[in-house]
Design a protein around this motif. Structure first.
Motif, PDB file in Angstrom:
ATOM      1  N   SER A 293       0.835  -1.201   0.000  1.00 26.89           N
ATOM      2  CA  SER A 293       0.000   0.000   0.000  1.00 26.89           C
ATOM      3  C   SER A 293       0.867   1.246   0.000  1.00 26.89           C
ATOM      4  CB  SER A 293      -0.921   0.020   1.226  1.00 26.89           C
ATOM      5  OG  SER A 293      -0.162   0.069   2.415  1.00 26.89           O
ATOM      6  N   ALA A 294       0.277   2.343  -0.443  1.00 22.02           N
ATOM      7  CA  ALA A 294       0.927   3.646  -0.350  1.00 22.02           C
ATOM      8  C   ALA A 294       1.051   4.046   1.115  1.00 22.02           C
ATOM      9  CB  ALA A 294       0.122   4.681  -1.128  1.00 22.02           C
ATOM     10  N   ASP A 295       1.838   5.075   1.366  1.00 23.97           N
ATOM     11  CA  ASP A 295       2.065   5.505   2.754  1.00 23.97           C
ATOM     12  C   ASP A 295       0.959   6.394   3.288  1.00 23.97           C
ATOM     13  OD1 ASP A 295       4.775   4.393   3.258  1.00 23.97           O
ATOM     14  OD2 ASP A 295       5.303   5.675   1.568  1.00 23.97           O
ATOM     15  N   ALA A 296       0.441   7.282   2.444  1.00 22.65           N
ATOM     16  CA  ALA A 296      -0.480   8.309   2.935  1.00 22.65           C
ATOM     17  C   ALA A 296      -1.742   8.382   2.091  1.00 22.65           C
ATOM     18  CB  ALA A 296       0.206   9.668   2.939  1.00 22.65           C
ATOM     19  N   LEU A 297      -2.838   8.734   2.748  1.00 21.97           N
ATOM     20  CA  LEU A 297      -4.118   8.972   2.086  1.00 21.97           C
ATOM     21  C   LEU A 297      -4.600  10.357   2.488  1.00 21.97           C
ATOM     22  CD1 LEU A 297      -6.733   8.171   0.573  1.00 21.97           C
ATOM     23  CD2 LEU A 297      -7.496   7.051   2.683  1.00 21.97           C
TER      24      LEU A 297
ATOM     25  N   LEU B  13      -8.549   0.466  -1.638  1.00 19.92           N
ATOM     26  CA  LEU B  13      -9.532   1.543  -1.579  1.00 19.92           C
ATOM     27  C   LEU B  13     -10.897   1.068  -2.050  1.00 19.92           C
ATOM     28  CD1 LEU B  13     -10.206   4.612  -1.228  1.00 19.92           C
ATOM     29  CD2 LEU B  13      -9.549   4.870  -3.642  1.00 19.92           C
ATOM     30  N   LYS B  14     -10.922   0.370  -3.159  1.00 22.08           N
ATOM     31  CA  LYS B  14     -12.195  -0.040  -3.748  1.00 22.08           C
ATOM     32  C   LYS B  14     -12.862  -1.158  -2.948  1.00 22.08           C
ATOM     33  CE  LYS B  14     -11.275   1.288  -8.546  1.00 22.08           C
ATOM     34  NZ  LYS B  14     -11.095   0.809  -9.949  1.00 22.08           N
ATOM     35  N   ARG B  15     -12.098  -2.202  -2.626  1.00 22.85           N
ATOM     36  CA  ARG B  15     -12.686  -3.404  -2.024  1.00 22.85           C
ATOM     37  C   ARG B  15     -12.912  -3.288  -0.521  1.00 22.85           C
ATOM     38  NH1 ARG B  15     -14.784  -5.559  -6.472  1.00 22.85           N
ATOM     39  NH2 ARG B  15     -13.218  -6.077  -8.040  1.00 22.85           N
ATOM     40  N   ALA B  16     -11.947  -2.699   0.171  1.00 25.83           N
ATOM     41  CA  ALA B  16     -12.009  -2.706   1.638  1.00 25.83           C
ATOM     42  C   ALA B  16     -12.551  -1.414   2.232  1.00 25.83           C
ATOM     43  CB  ALA B  16     -10.615  -2.980   2.205  1.00 25.83           C
ATOM     44  N   ILE B  17     -12.707  -0.392   1.424  1.00 29.46           N
ATOM     45  CA  ILE B  17     -13.221   0.879   1.937  1.00 29.46           C
ATOM     46  C   ILE B  17     -14.517   1.265   1.238  1.00 29.46           C
ATOM     47  CG2 ILE B  17     -12.747   3.338   2.237  1.00 29.46           C
ATOM     48  CD1 ILE B  17      -9.789   2.618   2.587  1.00 29.46           C
ATOM     49  N   LEU B  18     -14.456   1.512  -0.067  1.00 32.60           N
ATOM     50  CA  LEU B  18     -15.651   1.987  -0.776  1.00 32.60           C
ATOM     51  C   LEU B  18     -16.778   0.951  -0.748  1.00 32.60           C
ATOM     52  CD1 LEU B  18     -14.061   3.767  -3.874  1.00 32.60           C
ATOM     53  CD2 LEU B  18     -14.764   4.752  -1.683  1.00 32.60           C
ATOM     54  N   GLU B  19     -16.451  -0.322  -0.992  1.00 29.55           N
ATOM     55  CA  GLU B  19     -17.497  -1.347  -0.983  1.00 29.55           C
ATOM     56  C   GLU B  19     -18.039  -1.601   0.419  1.00 29.55           C
ATOM     57  OE1 GLU B  19     -16.442  -4.921  -2.987  1.00 29.55           O
ATOM     58  OE2 GLU B  19     -16.231  -3.931  -4.953  1.00 29.55           O
ATOM     59  N   GLU B  20     -17.231  -1.317   1.431  1.00 28.11           N
ATOM     60  CA  GLU B  20     -17.707  -1.465   2.810  1.00 28.11           C
ATOM     61  C   GLU B  20     -18.630  -0.304   3.192  1.00 28.11           C
ATOM     62  OE1 GLU B  20     -17.261  -4.009   5.103  1.00 28.11           O
ATOM     63  OE2 GLU B  20     -16.624  -5.018   3.266  1.00 28.11           O
ATOM     64  N   ILE B  21     -18.419   0.832   2.587  1.00 31.15           N
ATOM     65  CA  ILE B  21     -19.318   1.966   2.841  1.00 31.15           C
ATOM     66  C   ILE B  21     -20.685   1.676   2.247  1.00 31.15           C
ATOM     67  CG2 ILE B  21     -19.740   4.406   2.319  1.00 31.15           C
ATOM     68  CD1 ILE B  21     -16.693   4.789   2.376  1.00 31.15           C
TER      69      ILE B  21
ATOM     70  N   GLU C 134      -2.160  -2.228  -5.823  1.00 29.46           N
ATOM     71  CA  GLU C 134      -2.818  -2.812  -4.659  1.00 29.46           C
ATOM     72  C   GLU C 134      -3.440  -1.754  -3.760  1.00 29.46           C
ATOM     73  OE1 GLU C 134      -0.395  -5.809  -2.791  1.00 29.46           O
ATOM     74  OE2 GLU C 134      -0.357  -7.010  -4.623  1.00 29.46           O
ATOM     75  N   SER C 135      -2.897  -0.542  -3.765  1.00 34.35           N
ATOM     76  CA  SER C 135      -3.516   0.553  -3.005  1.00 34.35           C
ATOM     77  C   SER C 135      -4.899   0.862  -3.546  1.00 34.35           C
ATOM     78  CB  SER C 135      -2.646   1.817  -3.076  1.00 34.35           C
ATOM     79  OG  SER C 135      -1.441   1.641  -2.381  1.00 34.35           O
ATOM     80  N   LEU C 136      -5.027   0.810  -4.866  1.00 36.64           N
ATOM     81  CA  LEU C 136      -6.322   1.090  -5.485  1.00 36.64           C
ATOM     82  C   LEU C 136      -7.328  -0.002  -5.158  1.00 36.64           C
ATOM     83  CD1 LEU C 136      -7.859   3.051  -7.308  1.00 36.64           C
ATOM     84  CD2 LEU C 136      -7.089   1.706  -9.274  1.00 36.64           C
ATOM     85  N   GLN C 137      -6.874  -1.250  -5.178  1.00 32.17           N
ATOM     86  CA  GLN C 137      -7.767  -2.354  -4.824  1.00 32.17           C
ATOM     87  C   GLN C 137      -8.212  -2.274  -3.371  1.00 32.17           C
ATOM     88  OE1 GLN C 137      -8.742  -3.209  -7.893  1.00 32.17           O
ATOM     89  NE2 GLN C 137      -8.960  -5.251  -7.045  1.00 32.17           N
TER      90      GLN C 137
ATOM     91  N   PHE D  84      -7.697   2.796 -14.360  1.00 31.25           N
ATOM     92  CA  PHE D  84      -7.140   2.752 -13.016  1.00 31.25           C
ATOM     93  C   PHE D  84      -7.292   4.123 -12.342  1.00 31.25           C
ATOM     94  CE2 PHE D  84      -4.914  -0.648 -15.284  1.00 31.25           C
ATOM     95  CZ  PHE D  84      -5.086  -1.712 -14.404  1.00 31.25           C
ATOM     96  N   TYR D  85      -6.240   4.938 -12.404  1.00 33.38           N
ATOM     97  CA  TYR D  85      -6.266   6.242 -11.742  1.00 33.38           C
ATOM     98  C   TYR D  85      -6.693   7.347 -12.703  1.00 33.38           C
ATOM     99  CZ  TYR D  85      -3.852   4.261  -7.710  1.00 33.38           C
ATOM    100  OH  TYR D  85      -3.532   3.523  -6.607  1.00 33.38           O
ATOM    101  N   ASP D  86      -7.289   8.388 -12.134  1.00 36.04           N
ATOM    102  CA  ASP D  86      -7.605   9.569 -12.934  1.00 36.04           C
ATOM    103  C   ASP D  86      -6.360  10.388 -13.216  1.00 36.04           C
ATOM    104  OD1 ASP D  86     -10.632   9.472 -13.052  1.00 36.04           O
ATOM    105  OD2 ASP D  86     -10.309   9.391 -10.888  1.00 36.04           O
TER     106      ASP D  86
END
Length: 206
Positions: free
Chosen positions: A54-58, A104-112, A99-102, A186-188
């Protein structure tokens, strides 16, 4: 639609891990910003332990920004051993971007909300921050290598380090053609910053 406020609320309730850019970079000589952001690596560890990168910062503002601090480039030479190390670091950045993008999508956005999508007005950006060595040399060679706003130059090994990262991140800005319109696969947006300029360029993260 999932908004940035929704993401912030979810993280504050479930993964309230925060730190300053300076702390997350492990590079306090050049990165001194005390701006507090989410410790994305710690969020990843809480969810998946060490089973992904994962990346270091969000940083969440109007958009979602993932930031990876990568040191070691300034100390590399051009011998075979260092070339291999450089290639390994480039691969590491690409893996972390993916993997940072995955995460975000799978473990954060889909959980929201698994039945909803992120508001299309929100852009997702990945930034790699690398150590440049001597800032005076980097200043002469510097060009914004991934935004496409500057001209290409091939006069410095400092510049080539950023160009190499640009090349591995290009695929993450590719557009997928659909019958209706083109959309990013992938990313914008992706871009590279040098460590010595990071503090003055934080406003690039919208």
């Amino acid at each position: 639609m999932i908004t940035c406020k929704d993401v912030i609320s979810f993280l504050n309730s479930n993964y309230p891990y925060m730190a300053s850019f300076s702390e997350l970079s492990n590079n306090r000589d050049n990165i001194k910003s005390n701006q507090v952001v989410y410790n994305y690596d710690k969020i990843k560890t809480a969810i998946f332990k060490d089973n992904c990168r994962s990346a270091d910062a969000l940083l969440i503002k109007r958009n979602i920004n993932l930031i990876e601090f990568k040191t070691g480039f300034s100390s590399l030479d051009e011998n075979l051993s260092d070339q291999i190390k450089k290639e390994n670091m480039l691969c590491s950045i690409r893996l972390k971007a993916c993997e940072s993008l995955q995460l975000l999508k799978r473990a954060i956005l889909e959980e929201i909300d698994s039945n909803d999508k992120l508001d299309p007005k929100i852009k997702i950006t990945f930034c790699a921050v690398i150590d440049a060595g001597d800032p005076a040399v980097a200043d002469d060679a510097y060009v914004d290598v991934v935004s496409g706003e500057g001209k290409k130059h091939n006069t410095s090994s400092i510049k080539s380090k950023a160009s190499n990262i640009d090349n591995i991140l290009k695929s993450y800005r590719m557009e997928m053609k659909t019958p209706v319109k083109a959309k990013k696969l992938f990313y914008d947006n992706t871009f590279v910053l040098y460590d010595y300029e990071f503090d003055s360029q934080i406003n690039r993260f919208k």
